[in-house]
Design an enzyme around this catalytic site. Structure first.
Site, PDB file in Angstrom:
ATOM      1  N   PHE A 186      -0.038   3.291  -0.577  1.00 19.24           N
ATOM      2  CA  PHE A 186       0.060   4.717  -0.269  1.00 19.24           C
ATOM      3  C   PHE A 186       1.457   5.065   0.238  1.00 19.24           C
ATOM      4  CE2 PHE A 186      -0.162   6.997   3.884  1.00 19.24           C
ATOM      5  CZ  PHE A 186      -0.239   8.305   3.444  1.00 19.24           C
ATOM      6  N   ASP A 221      -3.828  -8.529  -7.427  1.00 21.57           N
ATOM      7  CA  ASP A 221      -4.130  -7.331  -6.628  1.00 21.57           C
ATOM      8  C   ASP A 221      -5.388  -6.640  -7.162  1.00 21.57           C
ATOM      9  OD1 ASP A 221      -4.104  -4.896  -5.228  1.00 21.57           O
ATOM     10  OD2 ASP A 221      -1.924  -4.760  -5.279  1.00 21.57           O
TER      11      ASP A 221
END
Length: 281
Positions: free
Chosen positions: A113, A233
């Site tokens: 983010f 990931d």
């Protein structure tokens, strides 16, 4: 206005400055001659600048000033009642933060983010960003993953925190009961979960979409850029970093194998050396 509010019992609490109208907690380490660097954390439950960057700051602070703010709604920064958590608000907070600290030119390191914020700032401030590091970054379109949906949908319990942490790390040895308990306790401090739950309510694909920066704006980024991703990931797909590598003119891409979303923790020493070298060149 800046000031010191260091709490020796809690290393996550550092100095304070009003930025974007928010009483912002931030860490401030190092005074070397290198260009200052601002570290922007991710959006996991209970996250703060310290939790995200505690293993990174000491290395980067050897040669430069390192600043790690808690973005509004996270860590120990102010949480205004009924606050509207949107990209423009977080971007405005960071812009006011660097202005309040008198940084005319600086580098940015953004995680997930925080990468989306760093990407937007680099696209809009060509003359001020010296170097850009994007780590497991949001900022280009992708279909929300099961992992990110679980992270943003977290409801407090030790078991739920353990479930979320399992998405972050490829190395399961890093996820033990003590870590899950500590992160859970961090997520239930007064007001923490209320603000967190207000940020990314379902349906959550819209929040991924809201963090996208236009392709042409990304192509306009002029500063040297290092893109880092963990091959395993499960929170942010590695295809996002491949796309950023295709778009940013002066980019280099480093992929860590046997690594999830926690590049800076799972491969701390190598990550620190990579970023430190990149910022210094």
């Amino acid at each position: 206005m800046t000031g010191t509010h260091f709490d020796a019992a809690n290393p996550a609490i550092g100095k304070r400055v009003v930025a974007g109208g928010i009483d912002t907690n931030y860490l401030d380490e190092g005074r070397g001659s290198g260009v200052p660097v601002v570290l922007l954390h991710g959006s996991g439950p209970g996250v703060s600048g310290y939790a995200n960057w505690r293993l990174t700051i000491p290395t980067l602070a050897v040669d430069r000033r390192v600043l790690a703010p808690d973005l509004v709604g996270f860590g120990y920064s102010e949480r205004p009642r009924d606050y509207r958590y949107v990209m423009d608000a977080w971007i405005g907070q960071v812009q006011d933060f660097v202005d309040a600290l008198g940084l005319d030119r600086y580098s940015l390191v953004g995680n997930s983010f925080g990468g989306a914020l760093a990407l937007r700032l680099a696209a809009e401030n060509h003359d001020r960003i010296d170097r850009l590091v994007l780590m497991g970054s949001v900022g280009v379109p992708f279909e929300i993953t099961e992992g990110l949906d679980a992270v943003w949908g977290y409801e407090p319990s030790v078991d739920a925190m353990r479930h979320v942490l399992d998405y972050f790390a490829h190395n399961r040895a890093l996820i033990d009961d003590d870590l899950a308990e500590a992160r859970y306790q961090g997520s239930i401090q007064p007001g923490f979960h209320e603000s967190y739950a207000a940020m990314f309510p379902a349906p959550r694909q819209r929040w991924v979409d809201a963090m996208v920066t236009d392709d042409d704006a990304i192509r306009s980024i002029t500063c040297p850029t290092l893109i880092v991703h963990g091959r395993e990931d499960k929170v942010i797909p590695r295809s996002t970093s491949a796309r950023l590598f295709d778009l940013i003119p002066d980019a280099r891409l480093h992929m860590f194998g046997r690594c999830g979303h926690w590049t800076q923790i799972e491969h701390a020493a190598e990550f620190n050396a990579l970023v430190s070298s990149f910022l210094a060149t």
